[in-house]
Design an enzyme around this catalytic site. Structure first.
Site, PDB file in Angstrom:
ATOM      1  CD  GLU A 148       0.260   1.199   3.156  1.00 46.54           C
ATOM      2  OE1 GLU A 148       1.048   1.142   4.108  1.00 46.54           O
ATOM      3  OE2 GLU A 148      -0.117   2.280   2.654  1.00 46.54           O
ATOM      4  CB  CYS A 265       4.831   4.501   7.242  1.00 47.72           C
ATOM      5  SG  CYS A 265       3.183   3.836   7.235  1.00 47.72           S
TER       6      CYS A 265
END
Ligand code: UDX
Length: 432
Positions: A148, A265
């Site tokens: 993603e 992230c």
């Protein structure tokens, strides 16, 4: 198509709702009962722009459901569970991935396709394929890596207008089958660019995700390093960034200085990428330097604030913005916590504000999110620090705030204030 997604967190939910909007029938499974009940009673456990509207629309139409036990016979199974860094280490904990995989092996029928959305270290998908071949040979289950690229605060636009769709597997035919799930995306009028598909192997697909985040982190550390330098030689980092960004090889995005990059992230992915490289006896010195630079930059920001506050003999400081960036309520690895640590050690009295509701129960920090309280903060503190670039802060009348008797400094770590020449206004990469 019928799709089952394991994981109702940020990636699973956005992907599930996005696929429902593309016309698929999506079941989202999570072992966390409280999360599932929050999804079912319309109070999602995450915040994202557009989430509530999409959620209501597709729950009402029956295109999406949330459950703790899969009951839908799907052809496609997405794994979108967390891969947290192992406590005290730098590698990813894959327990949730394998538990979702075991679940899928149990409930899936022959020839189902298992798609790994979760960010995993290089080599994981290959091992998953070997695992399913071993434990469920008869079912001919195929694994595809489909990383993603959703930015918090922009997730739905990233889903519906992707820069690329990467599909990695040991069977091109299987990857092509998965690409068909996104077909209706190409018919969408919102597309501002053609969708680029990349069909590749497991390892390259996994690495594209980690390497992309690593590169963006390096780019940010570089502009933050330059910001500190600009302030020492009378340059303005905003003009520097603009001037550099005119070069299409550099690009003007991700070139704005800040208090240091964070989120769920960049810190995790960059550490894991480094760890994976070290595991095969190589290193990534530029990425390593960017990680160290980012840590030092966050400390430097805290020290600059302390220095100015001590020079002006003030005690009460308001920090505006706890989220790691605007548009999200996520404060994981936010630079705000580094600032709070440093300023608390120096005994400053802190008032904290962030526009998005925070789960106050999980922190002893008193964070307010009401606009009225923000006005109170601006009336009572002596120094203001802008940590997150919320629109609410852009729109404040900074000229008026700077002229309030109680305000001795405004330190803008995001350069969102107007370029006023005011002795009490400090902008990163300009005069600090
Ligand atoms: C990132 C990647 O962008 C996305 O593609 C991936 O799928 C997930 O990780 P996200 O973590 O949501 O997305 O945040 P992002 O918008 O990338 O920002 C990361 C950090 O960089 C934030 O702390 C942000 O404040 C900082 N940043 C970003 C800057 O300091 N300056 C910039 O110009 C841009």
């Amino acid at each position: 198509m019928k799709i089952t997604i394991f994981g109702s967190g940020y990636v699973g939910a956005i992907t599930g709702i996005g696929l429902a909007k593309l016309g698929h029938k999506v079941e989202i499974v999570d072992i966390d009962k409280s999360k599932i009940s929050q999804w079912n009673n319309g109070t999602p456990p995450i915040y994202e722009i557009g989430l509530l509207e999409y959620l209501n629309e597709y729950k009402t139409s029956g295109s999406i459901s949330f459950t703790t036990r899969s009951s839908q016979e799907s052809k496609f199974y997405f794994i979108a569970v967390g891969t947290p860094t192992i406590e005290g280490g730098n590698s990813a904990n894959l327990d949730f991935v394998y538990s979702a995989l075991d679940n899928i092996i149990k409930v899936s029928s022959k020839d189902s396709i298992i798609i790994t959305k979760s960010t995993v270290p290089v080599g994981t998908n290959k091992k998953m394929q070997e695992y399913v071949n071993e434990v469920s040979a008869g079912k001919n289950l195929k694994i595809v890596s489909n990383p993603e690229f959703l930015r918090e605060g922009n997730a739905f636009s990233d889903f519906f207008n992707p820069d690329r769709i990467v599909l990695g597997s040991d069977s091109l035919e299987t990857s092509k089958e998965v690409s068909k799930l996104y077909k209706t995306l190409e018919l969408s009028s919102n597309l501002t660019k053609p969708i680029q598909y990349l069909f590749t192997d497991f390892q390259s697909a996994e690495l594209i995700k980690h390497a992309s985040n690593g590169f963006l982190a390096i780019k940010l550390s570089y502009i933050n390093d330059l910001a500190r330098y600009c302030s020492l030689v009378g340059a303005d980092v905003s003009d520097l960034s603009k001037g550099m960004g005119f070069d299409p090889r550099i690009g003007d995005r991700f070139l704005l200085p800040g208090p240091g990059w964070g989120g769920s992230c960049f810190p995790k992915d960059s550490k894991e990428l480094l760890f994976s490289a070290n595991k095969v006896d190589t290193d990534l010195p530029v990425l390593c330097a960017a990680i160290e630079s980012n840590k030092a930059h966050k400390v430097w920001c805290g020290q600059q604030i302390s220095k100015i506050a001590i020079e002006k003999s003030i005690l009460k400081i308001g920090i505006l913005g706890i989220a790691f960036k605007a548009g999200t309520d996520d404060s994981r690895e936010s630079s705000a916590y580094d600032l709070i640590d440093i300023l608390s050690v120096n005994k400053f009295e802190l008032s904290l504000h962030d526009p998005k509701a925070f789960d106050f129960s999980n922190t002893d920090l008193k964070i307010t999110n009401s606009f009225n309280d923000l006005m109170d903060i601006l009336d009572t503190v002596e120094g203001i620090v802008i940590n997150t670039e919320w629109t609410e802060y852009y729109n404040l009348d900074w000229g008026k705030i700077l002229n309030k008797d109680n305000i001795k400094f405004v330190i803008d770590l995001r350069n969102i204030t107007p370029r006023l020449e005011h002795q009490n206004l400090y902008r990163i990469g300009y005069n600090i």
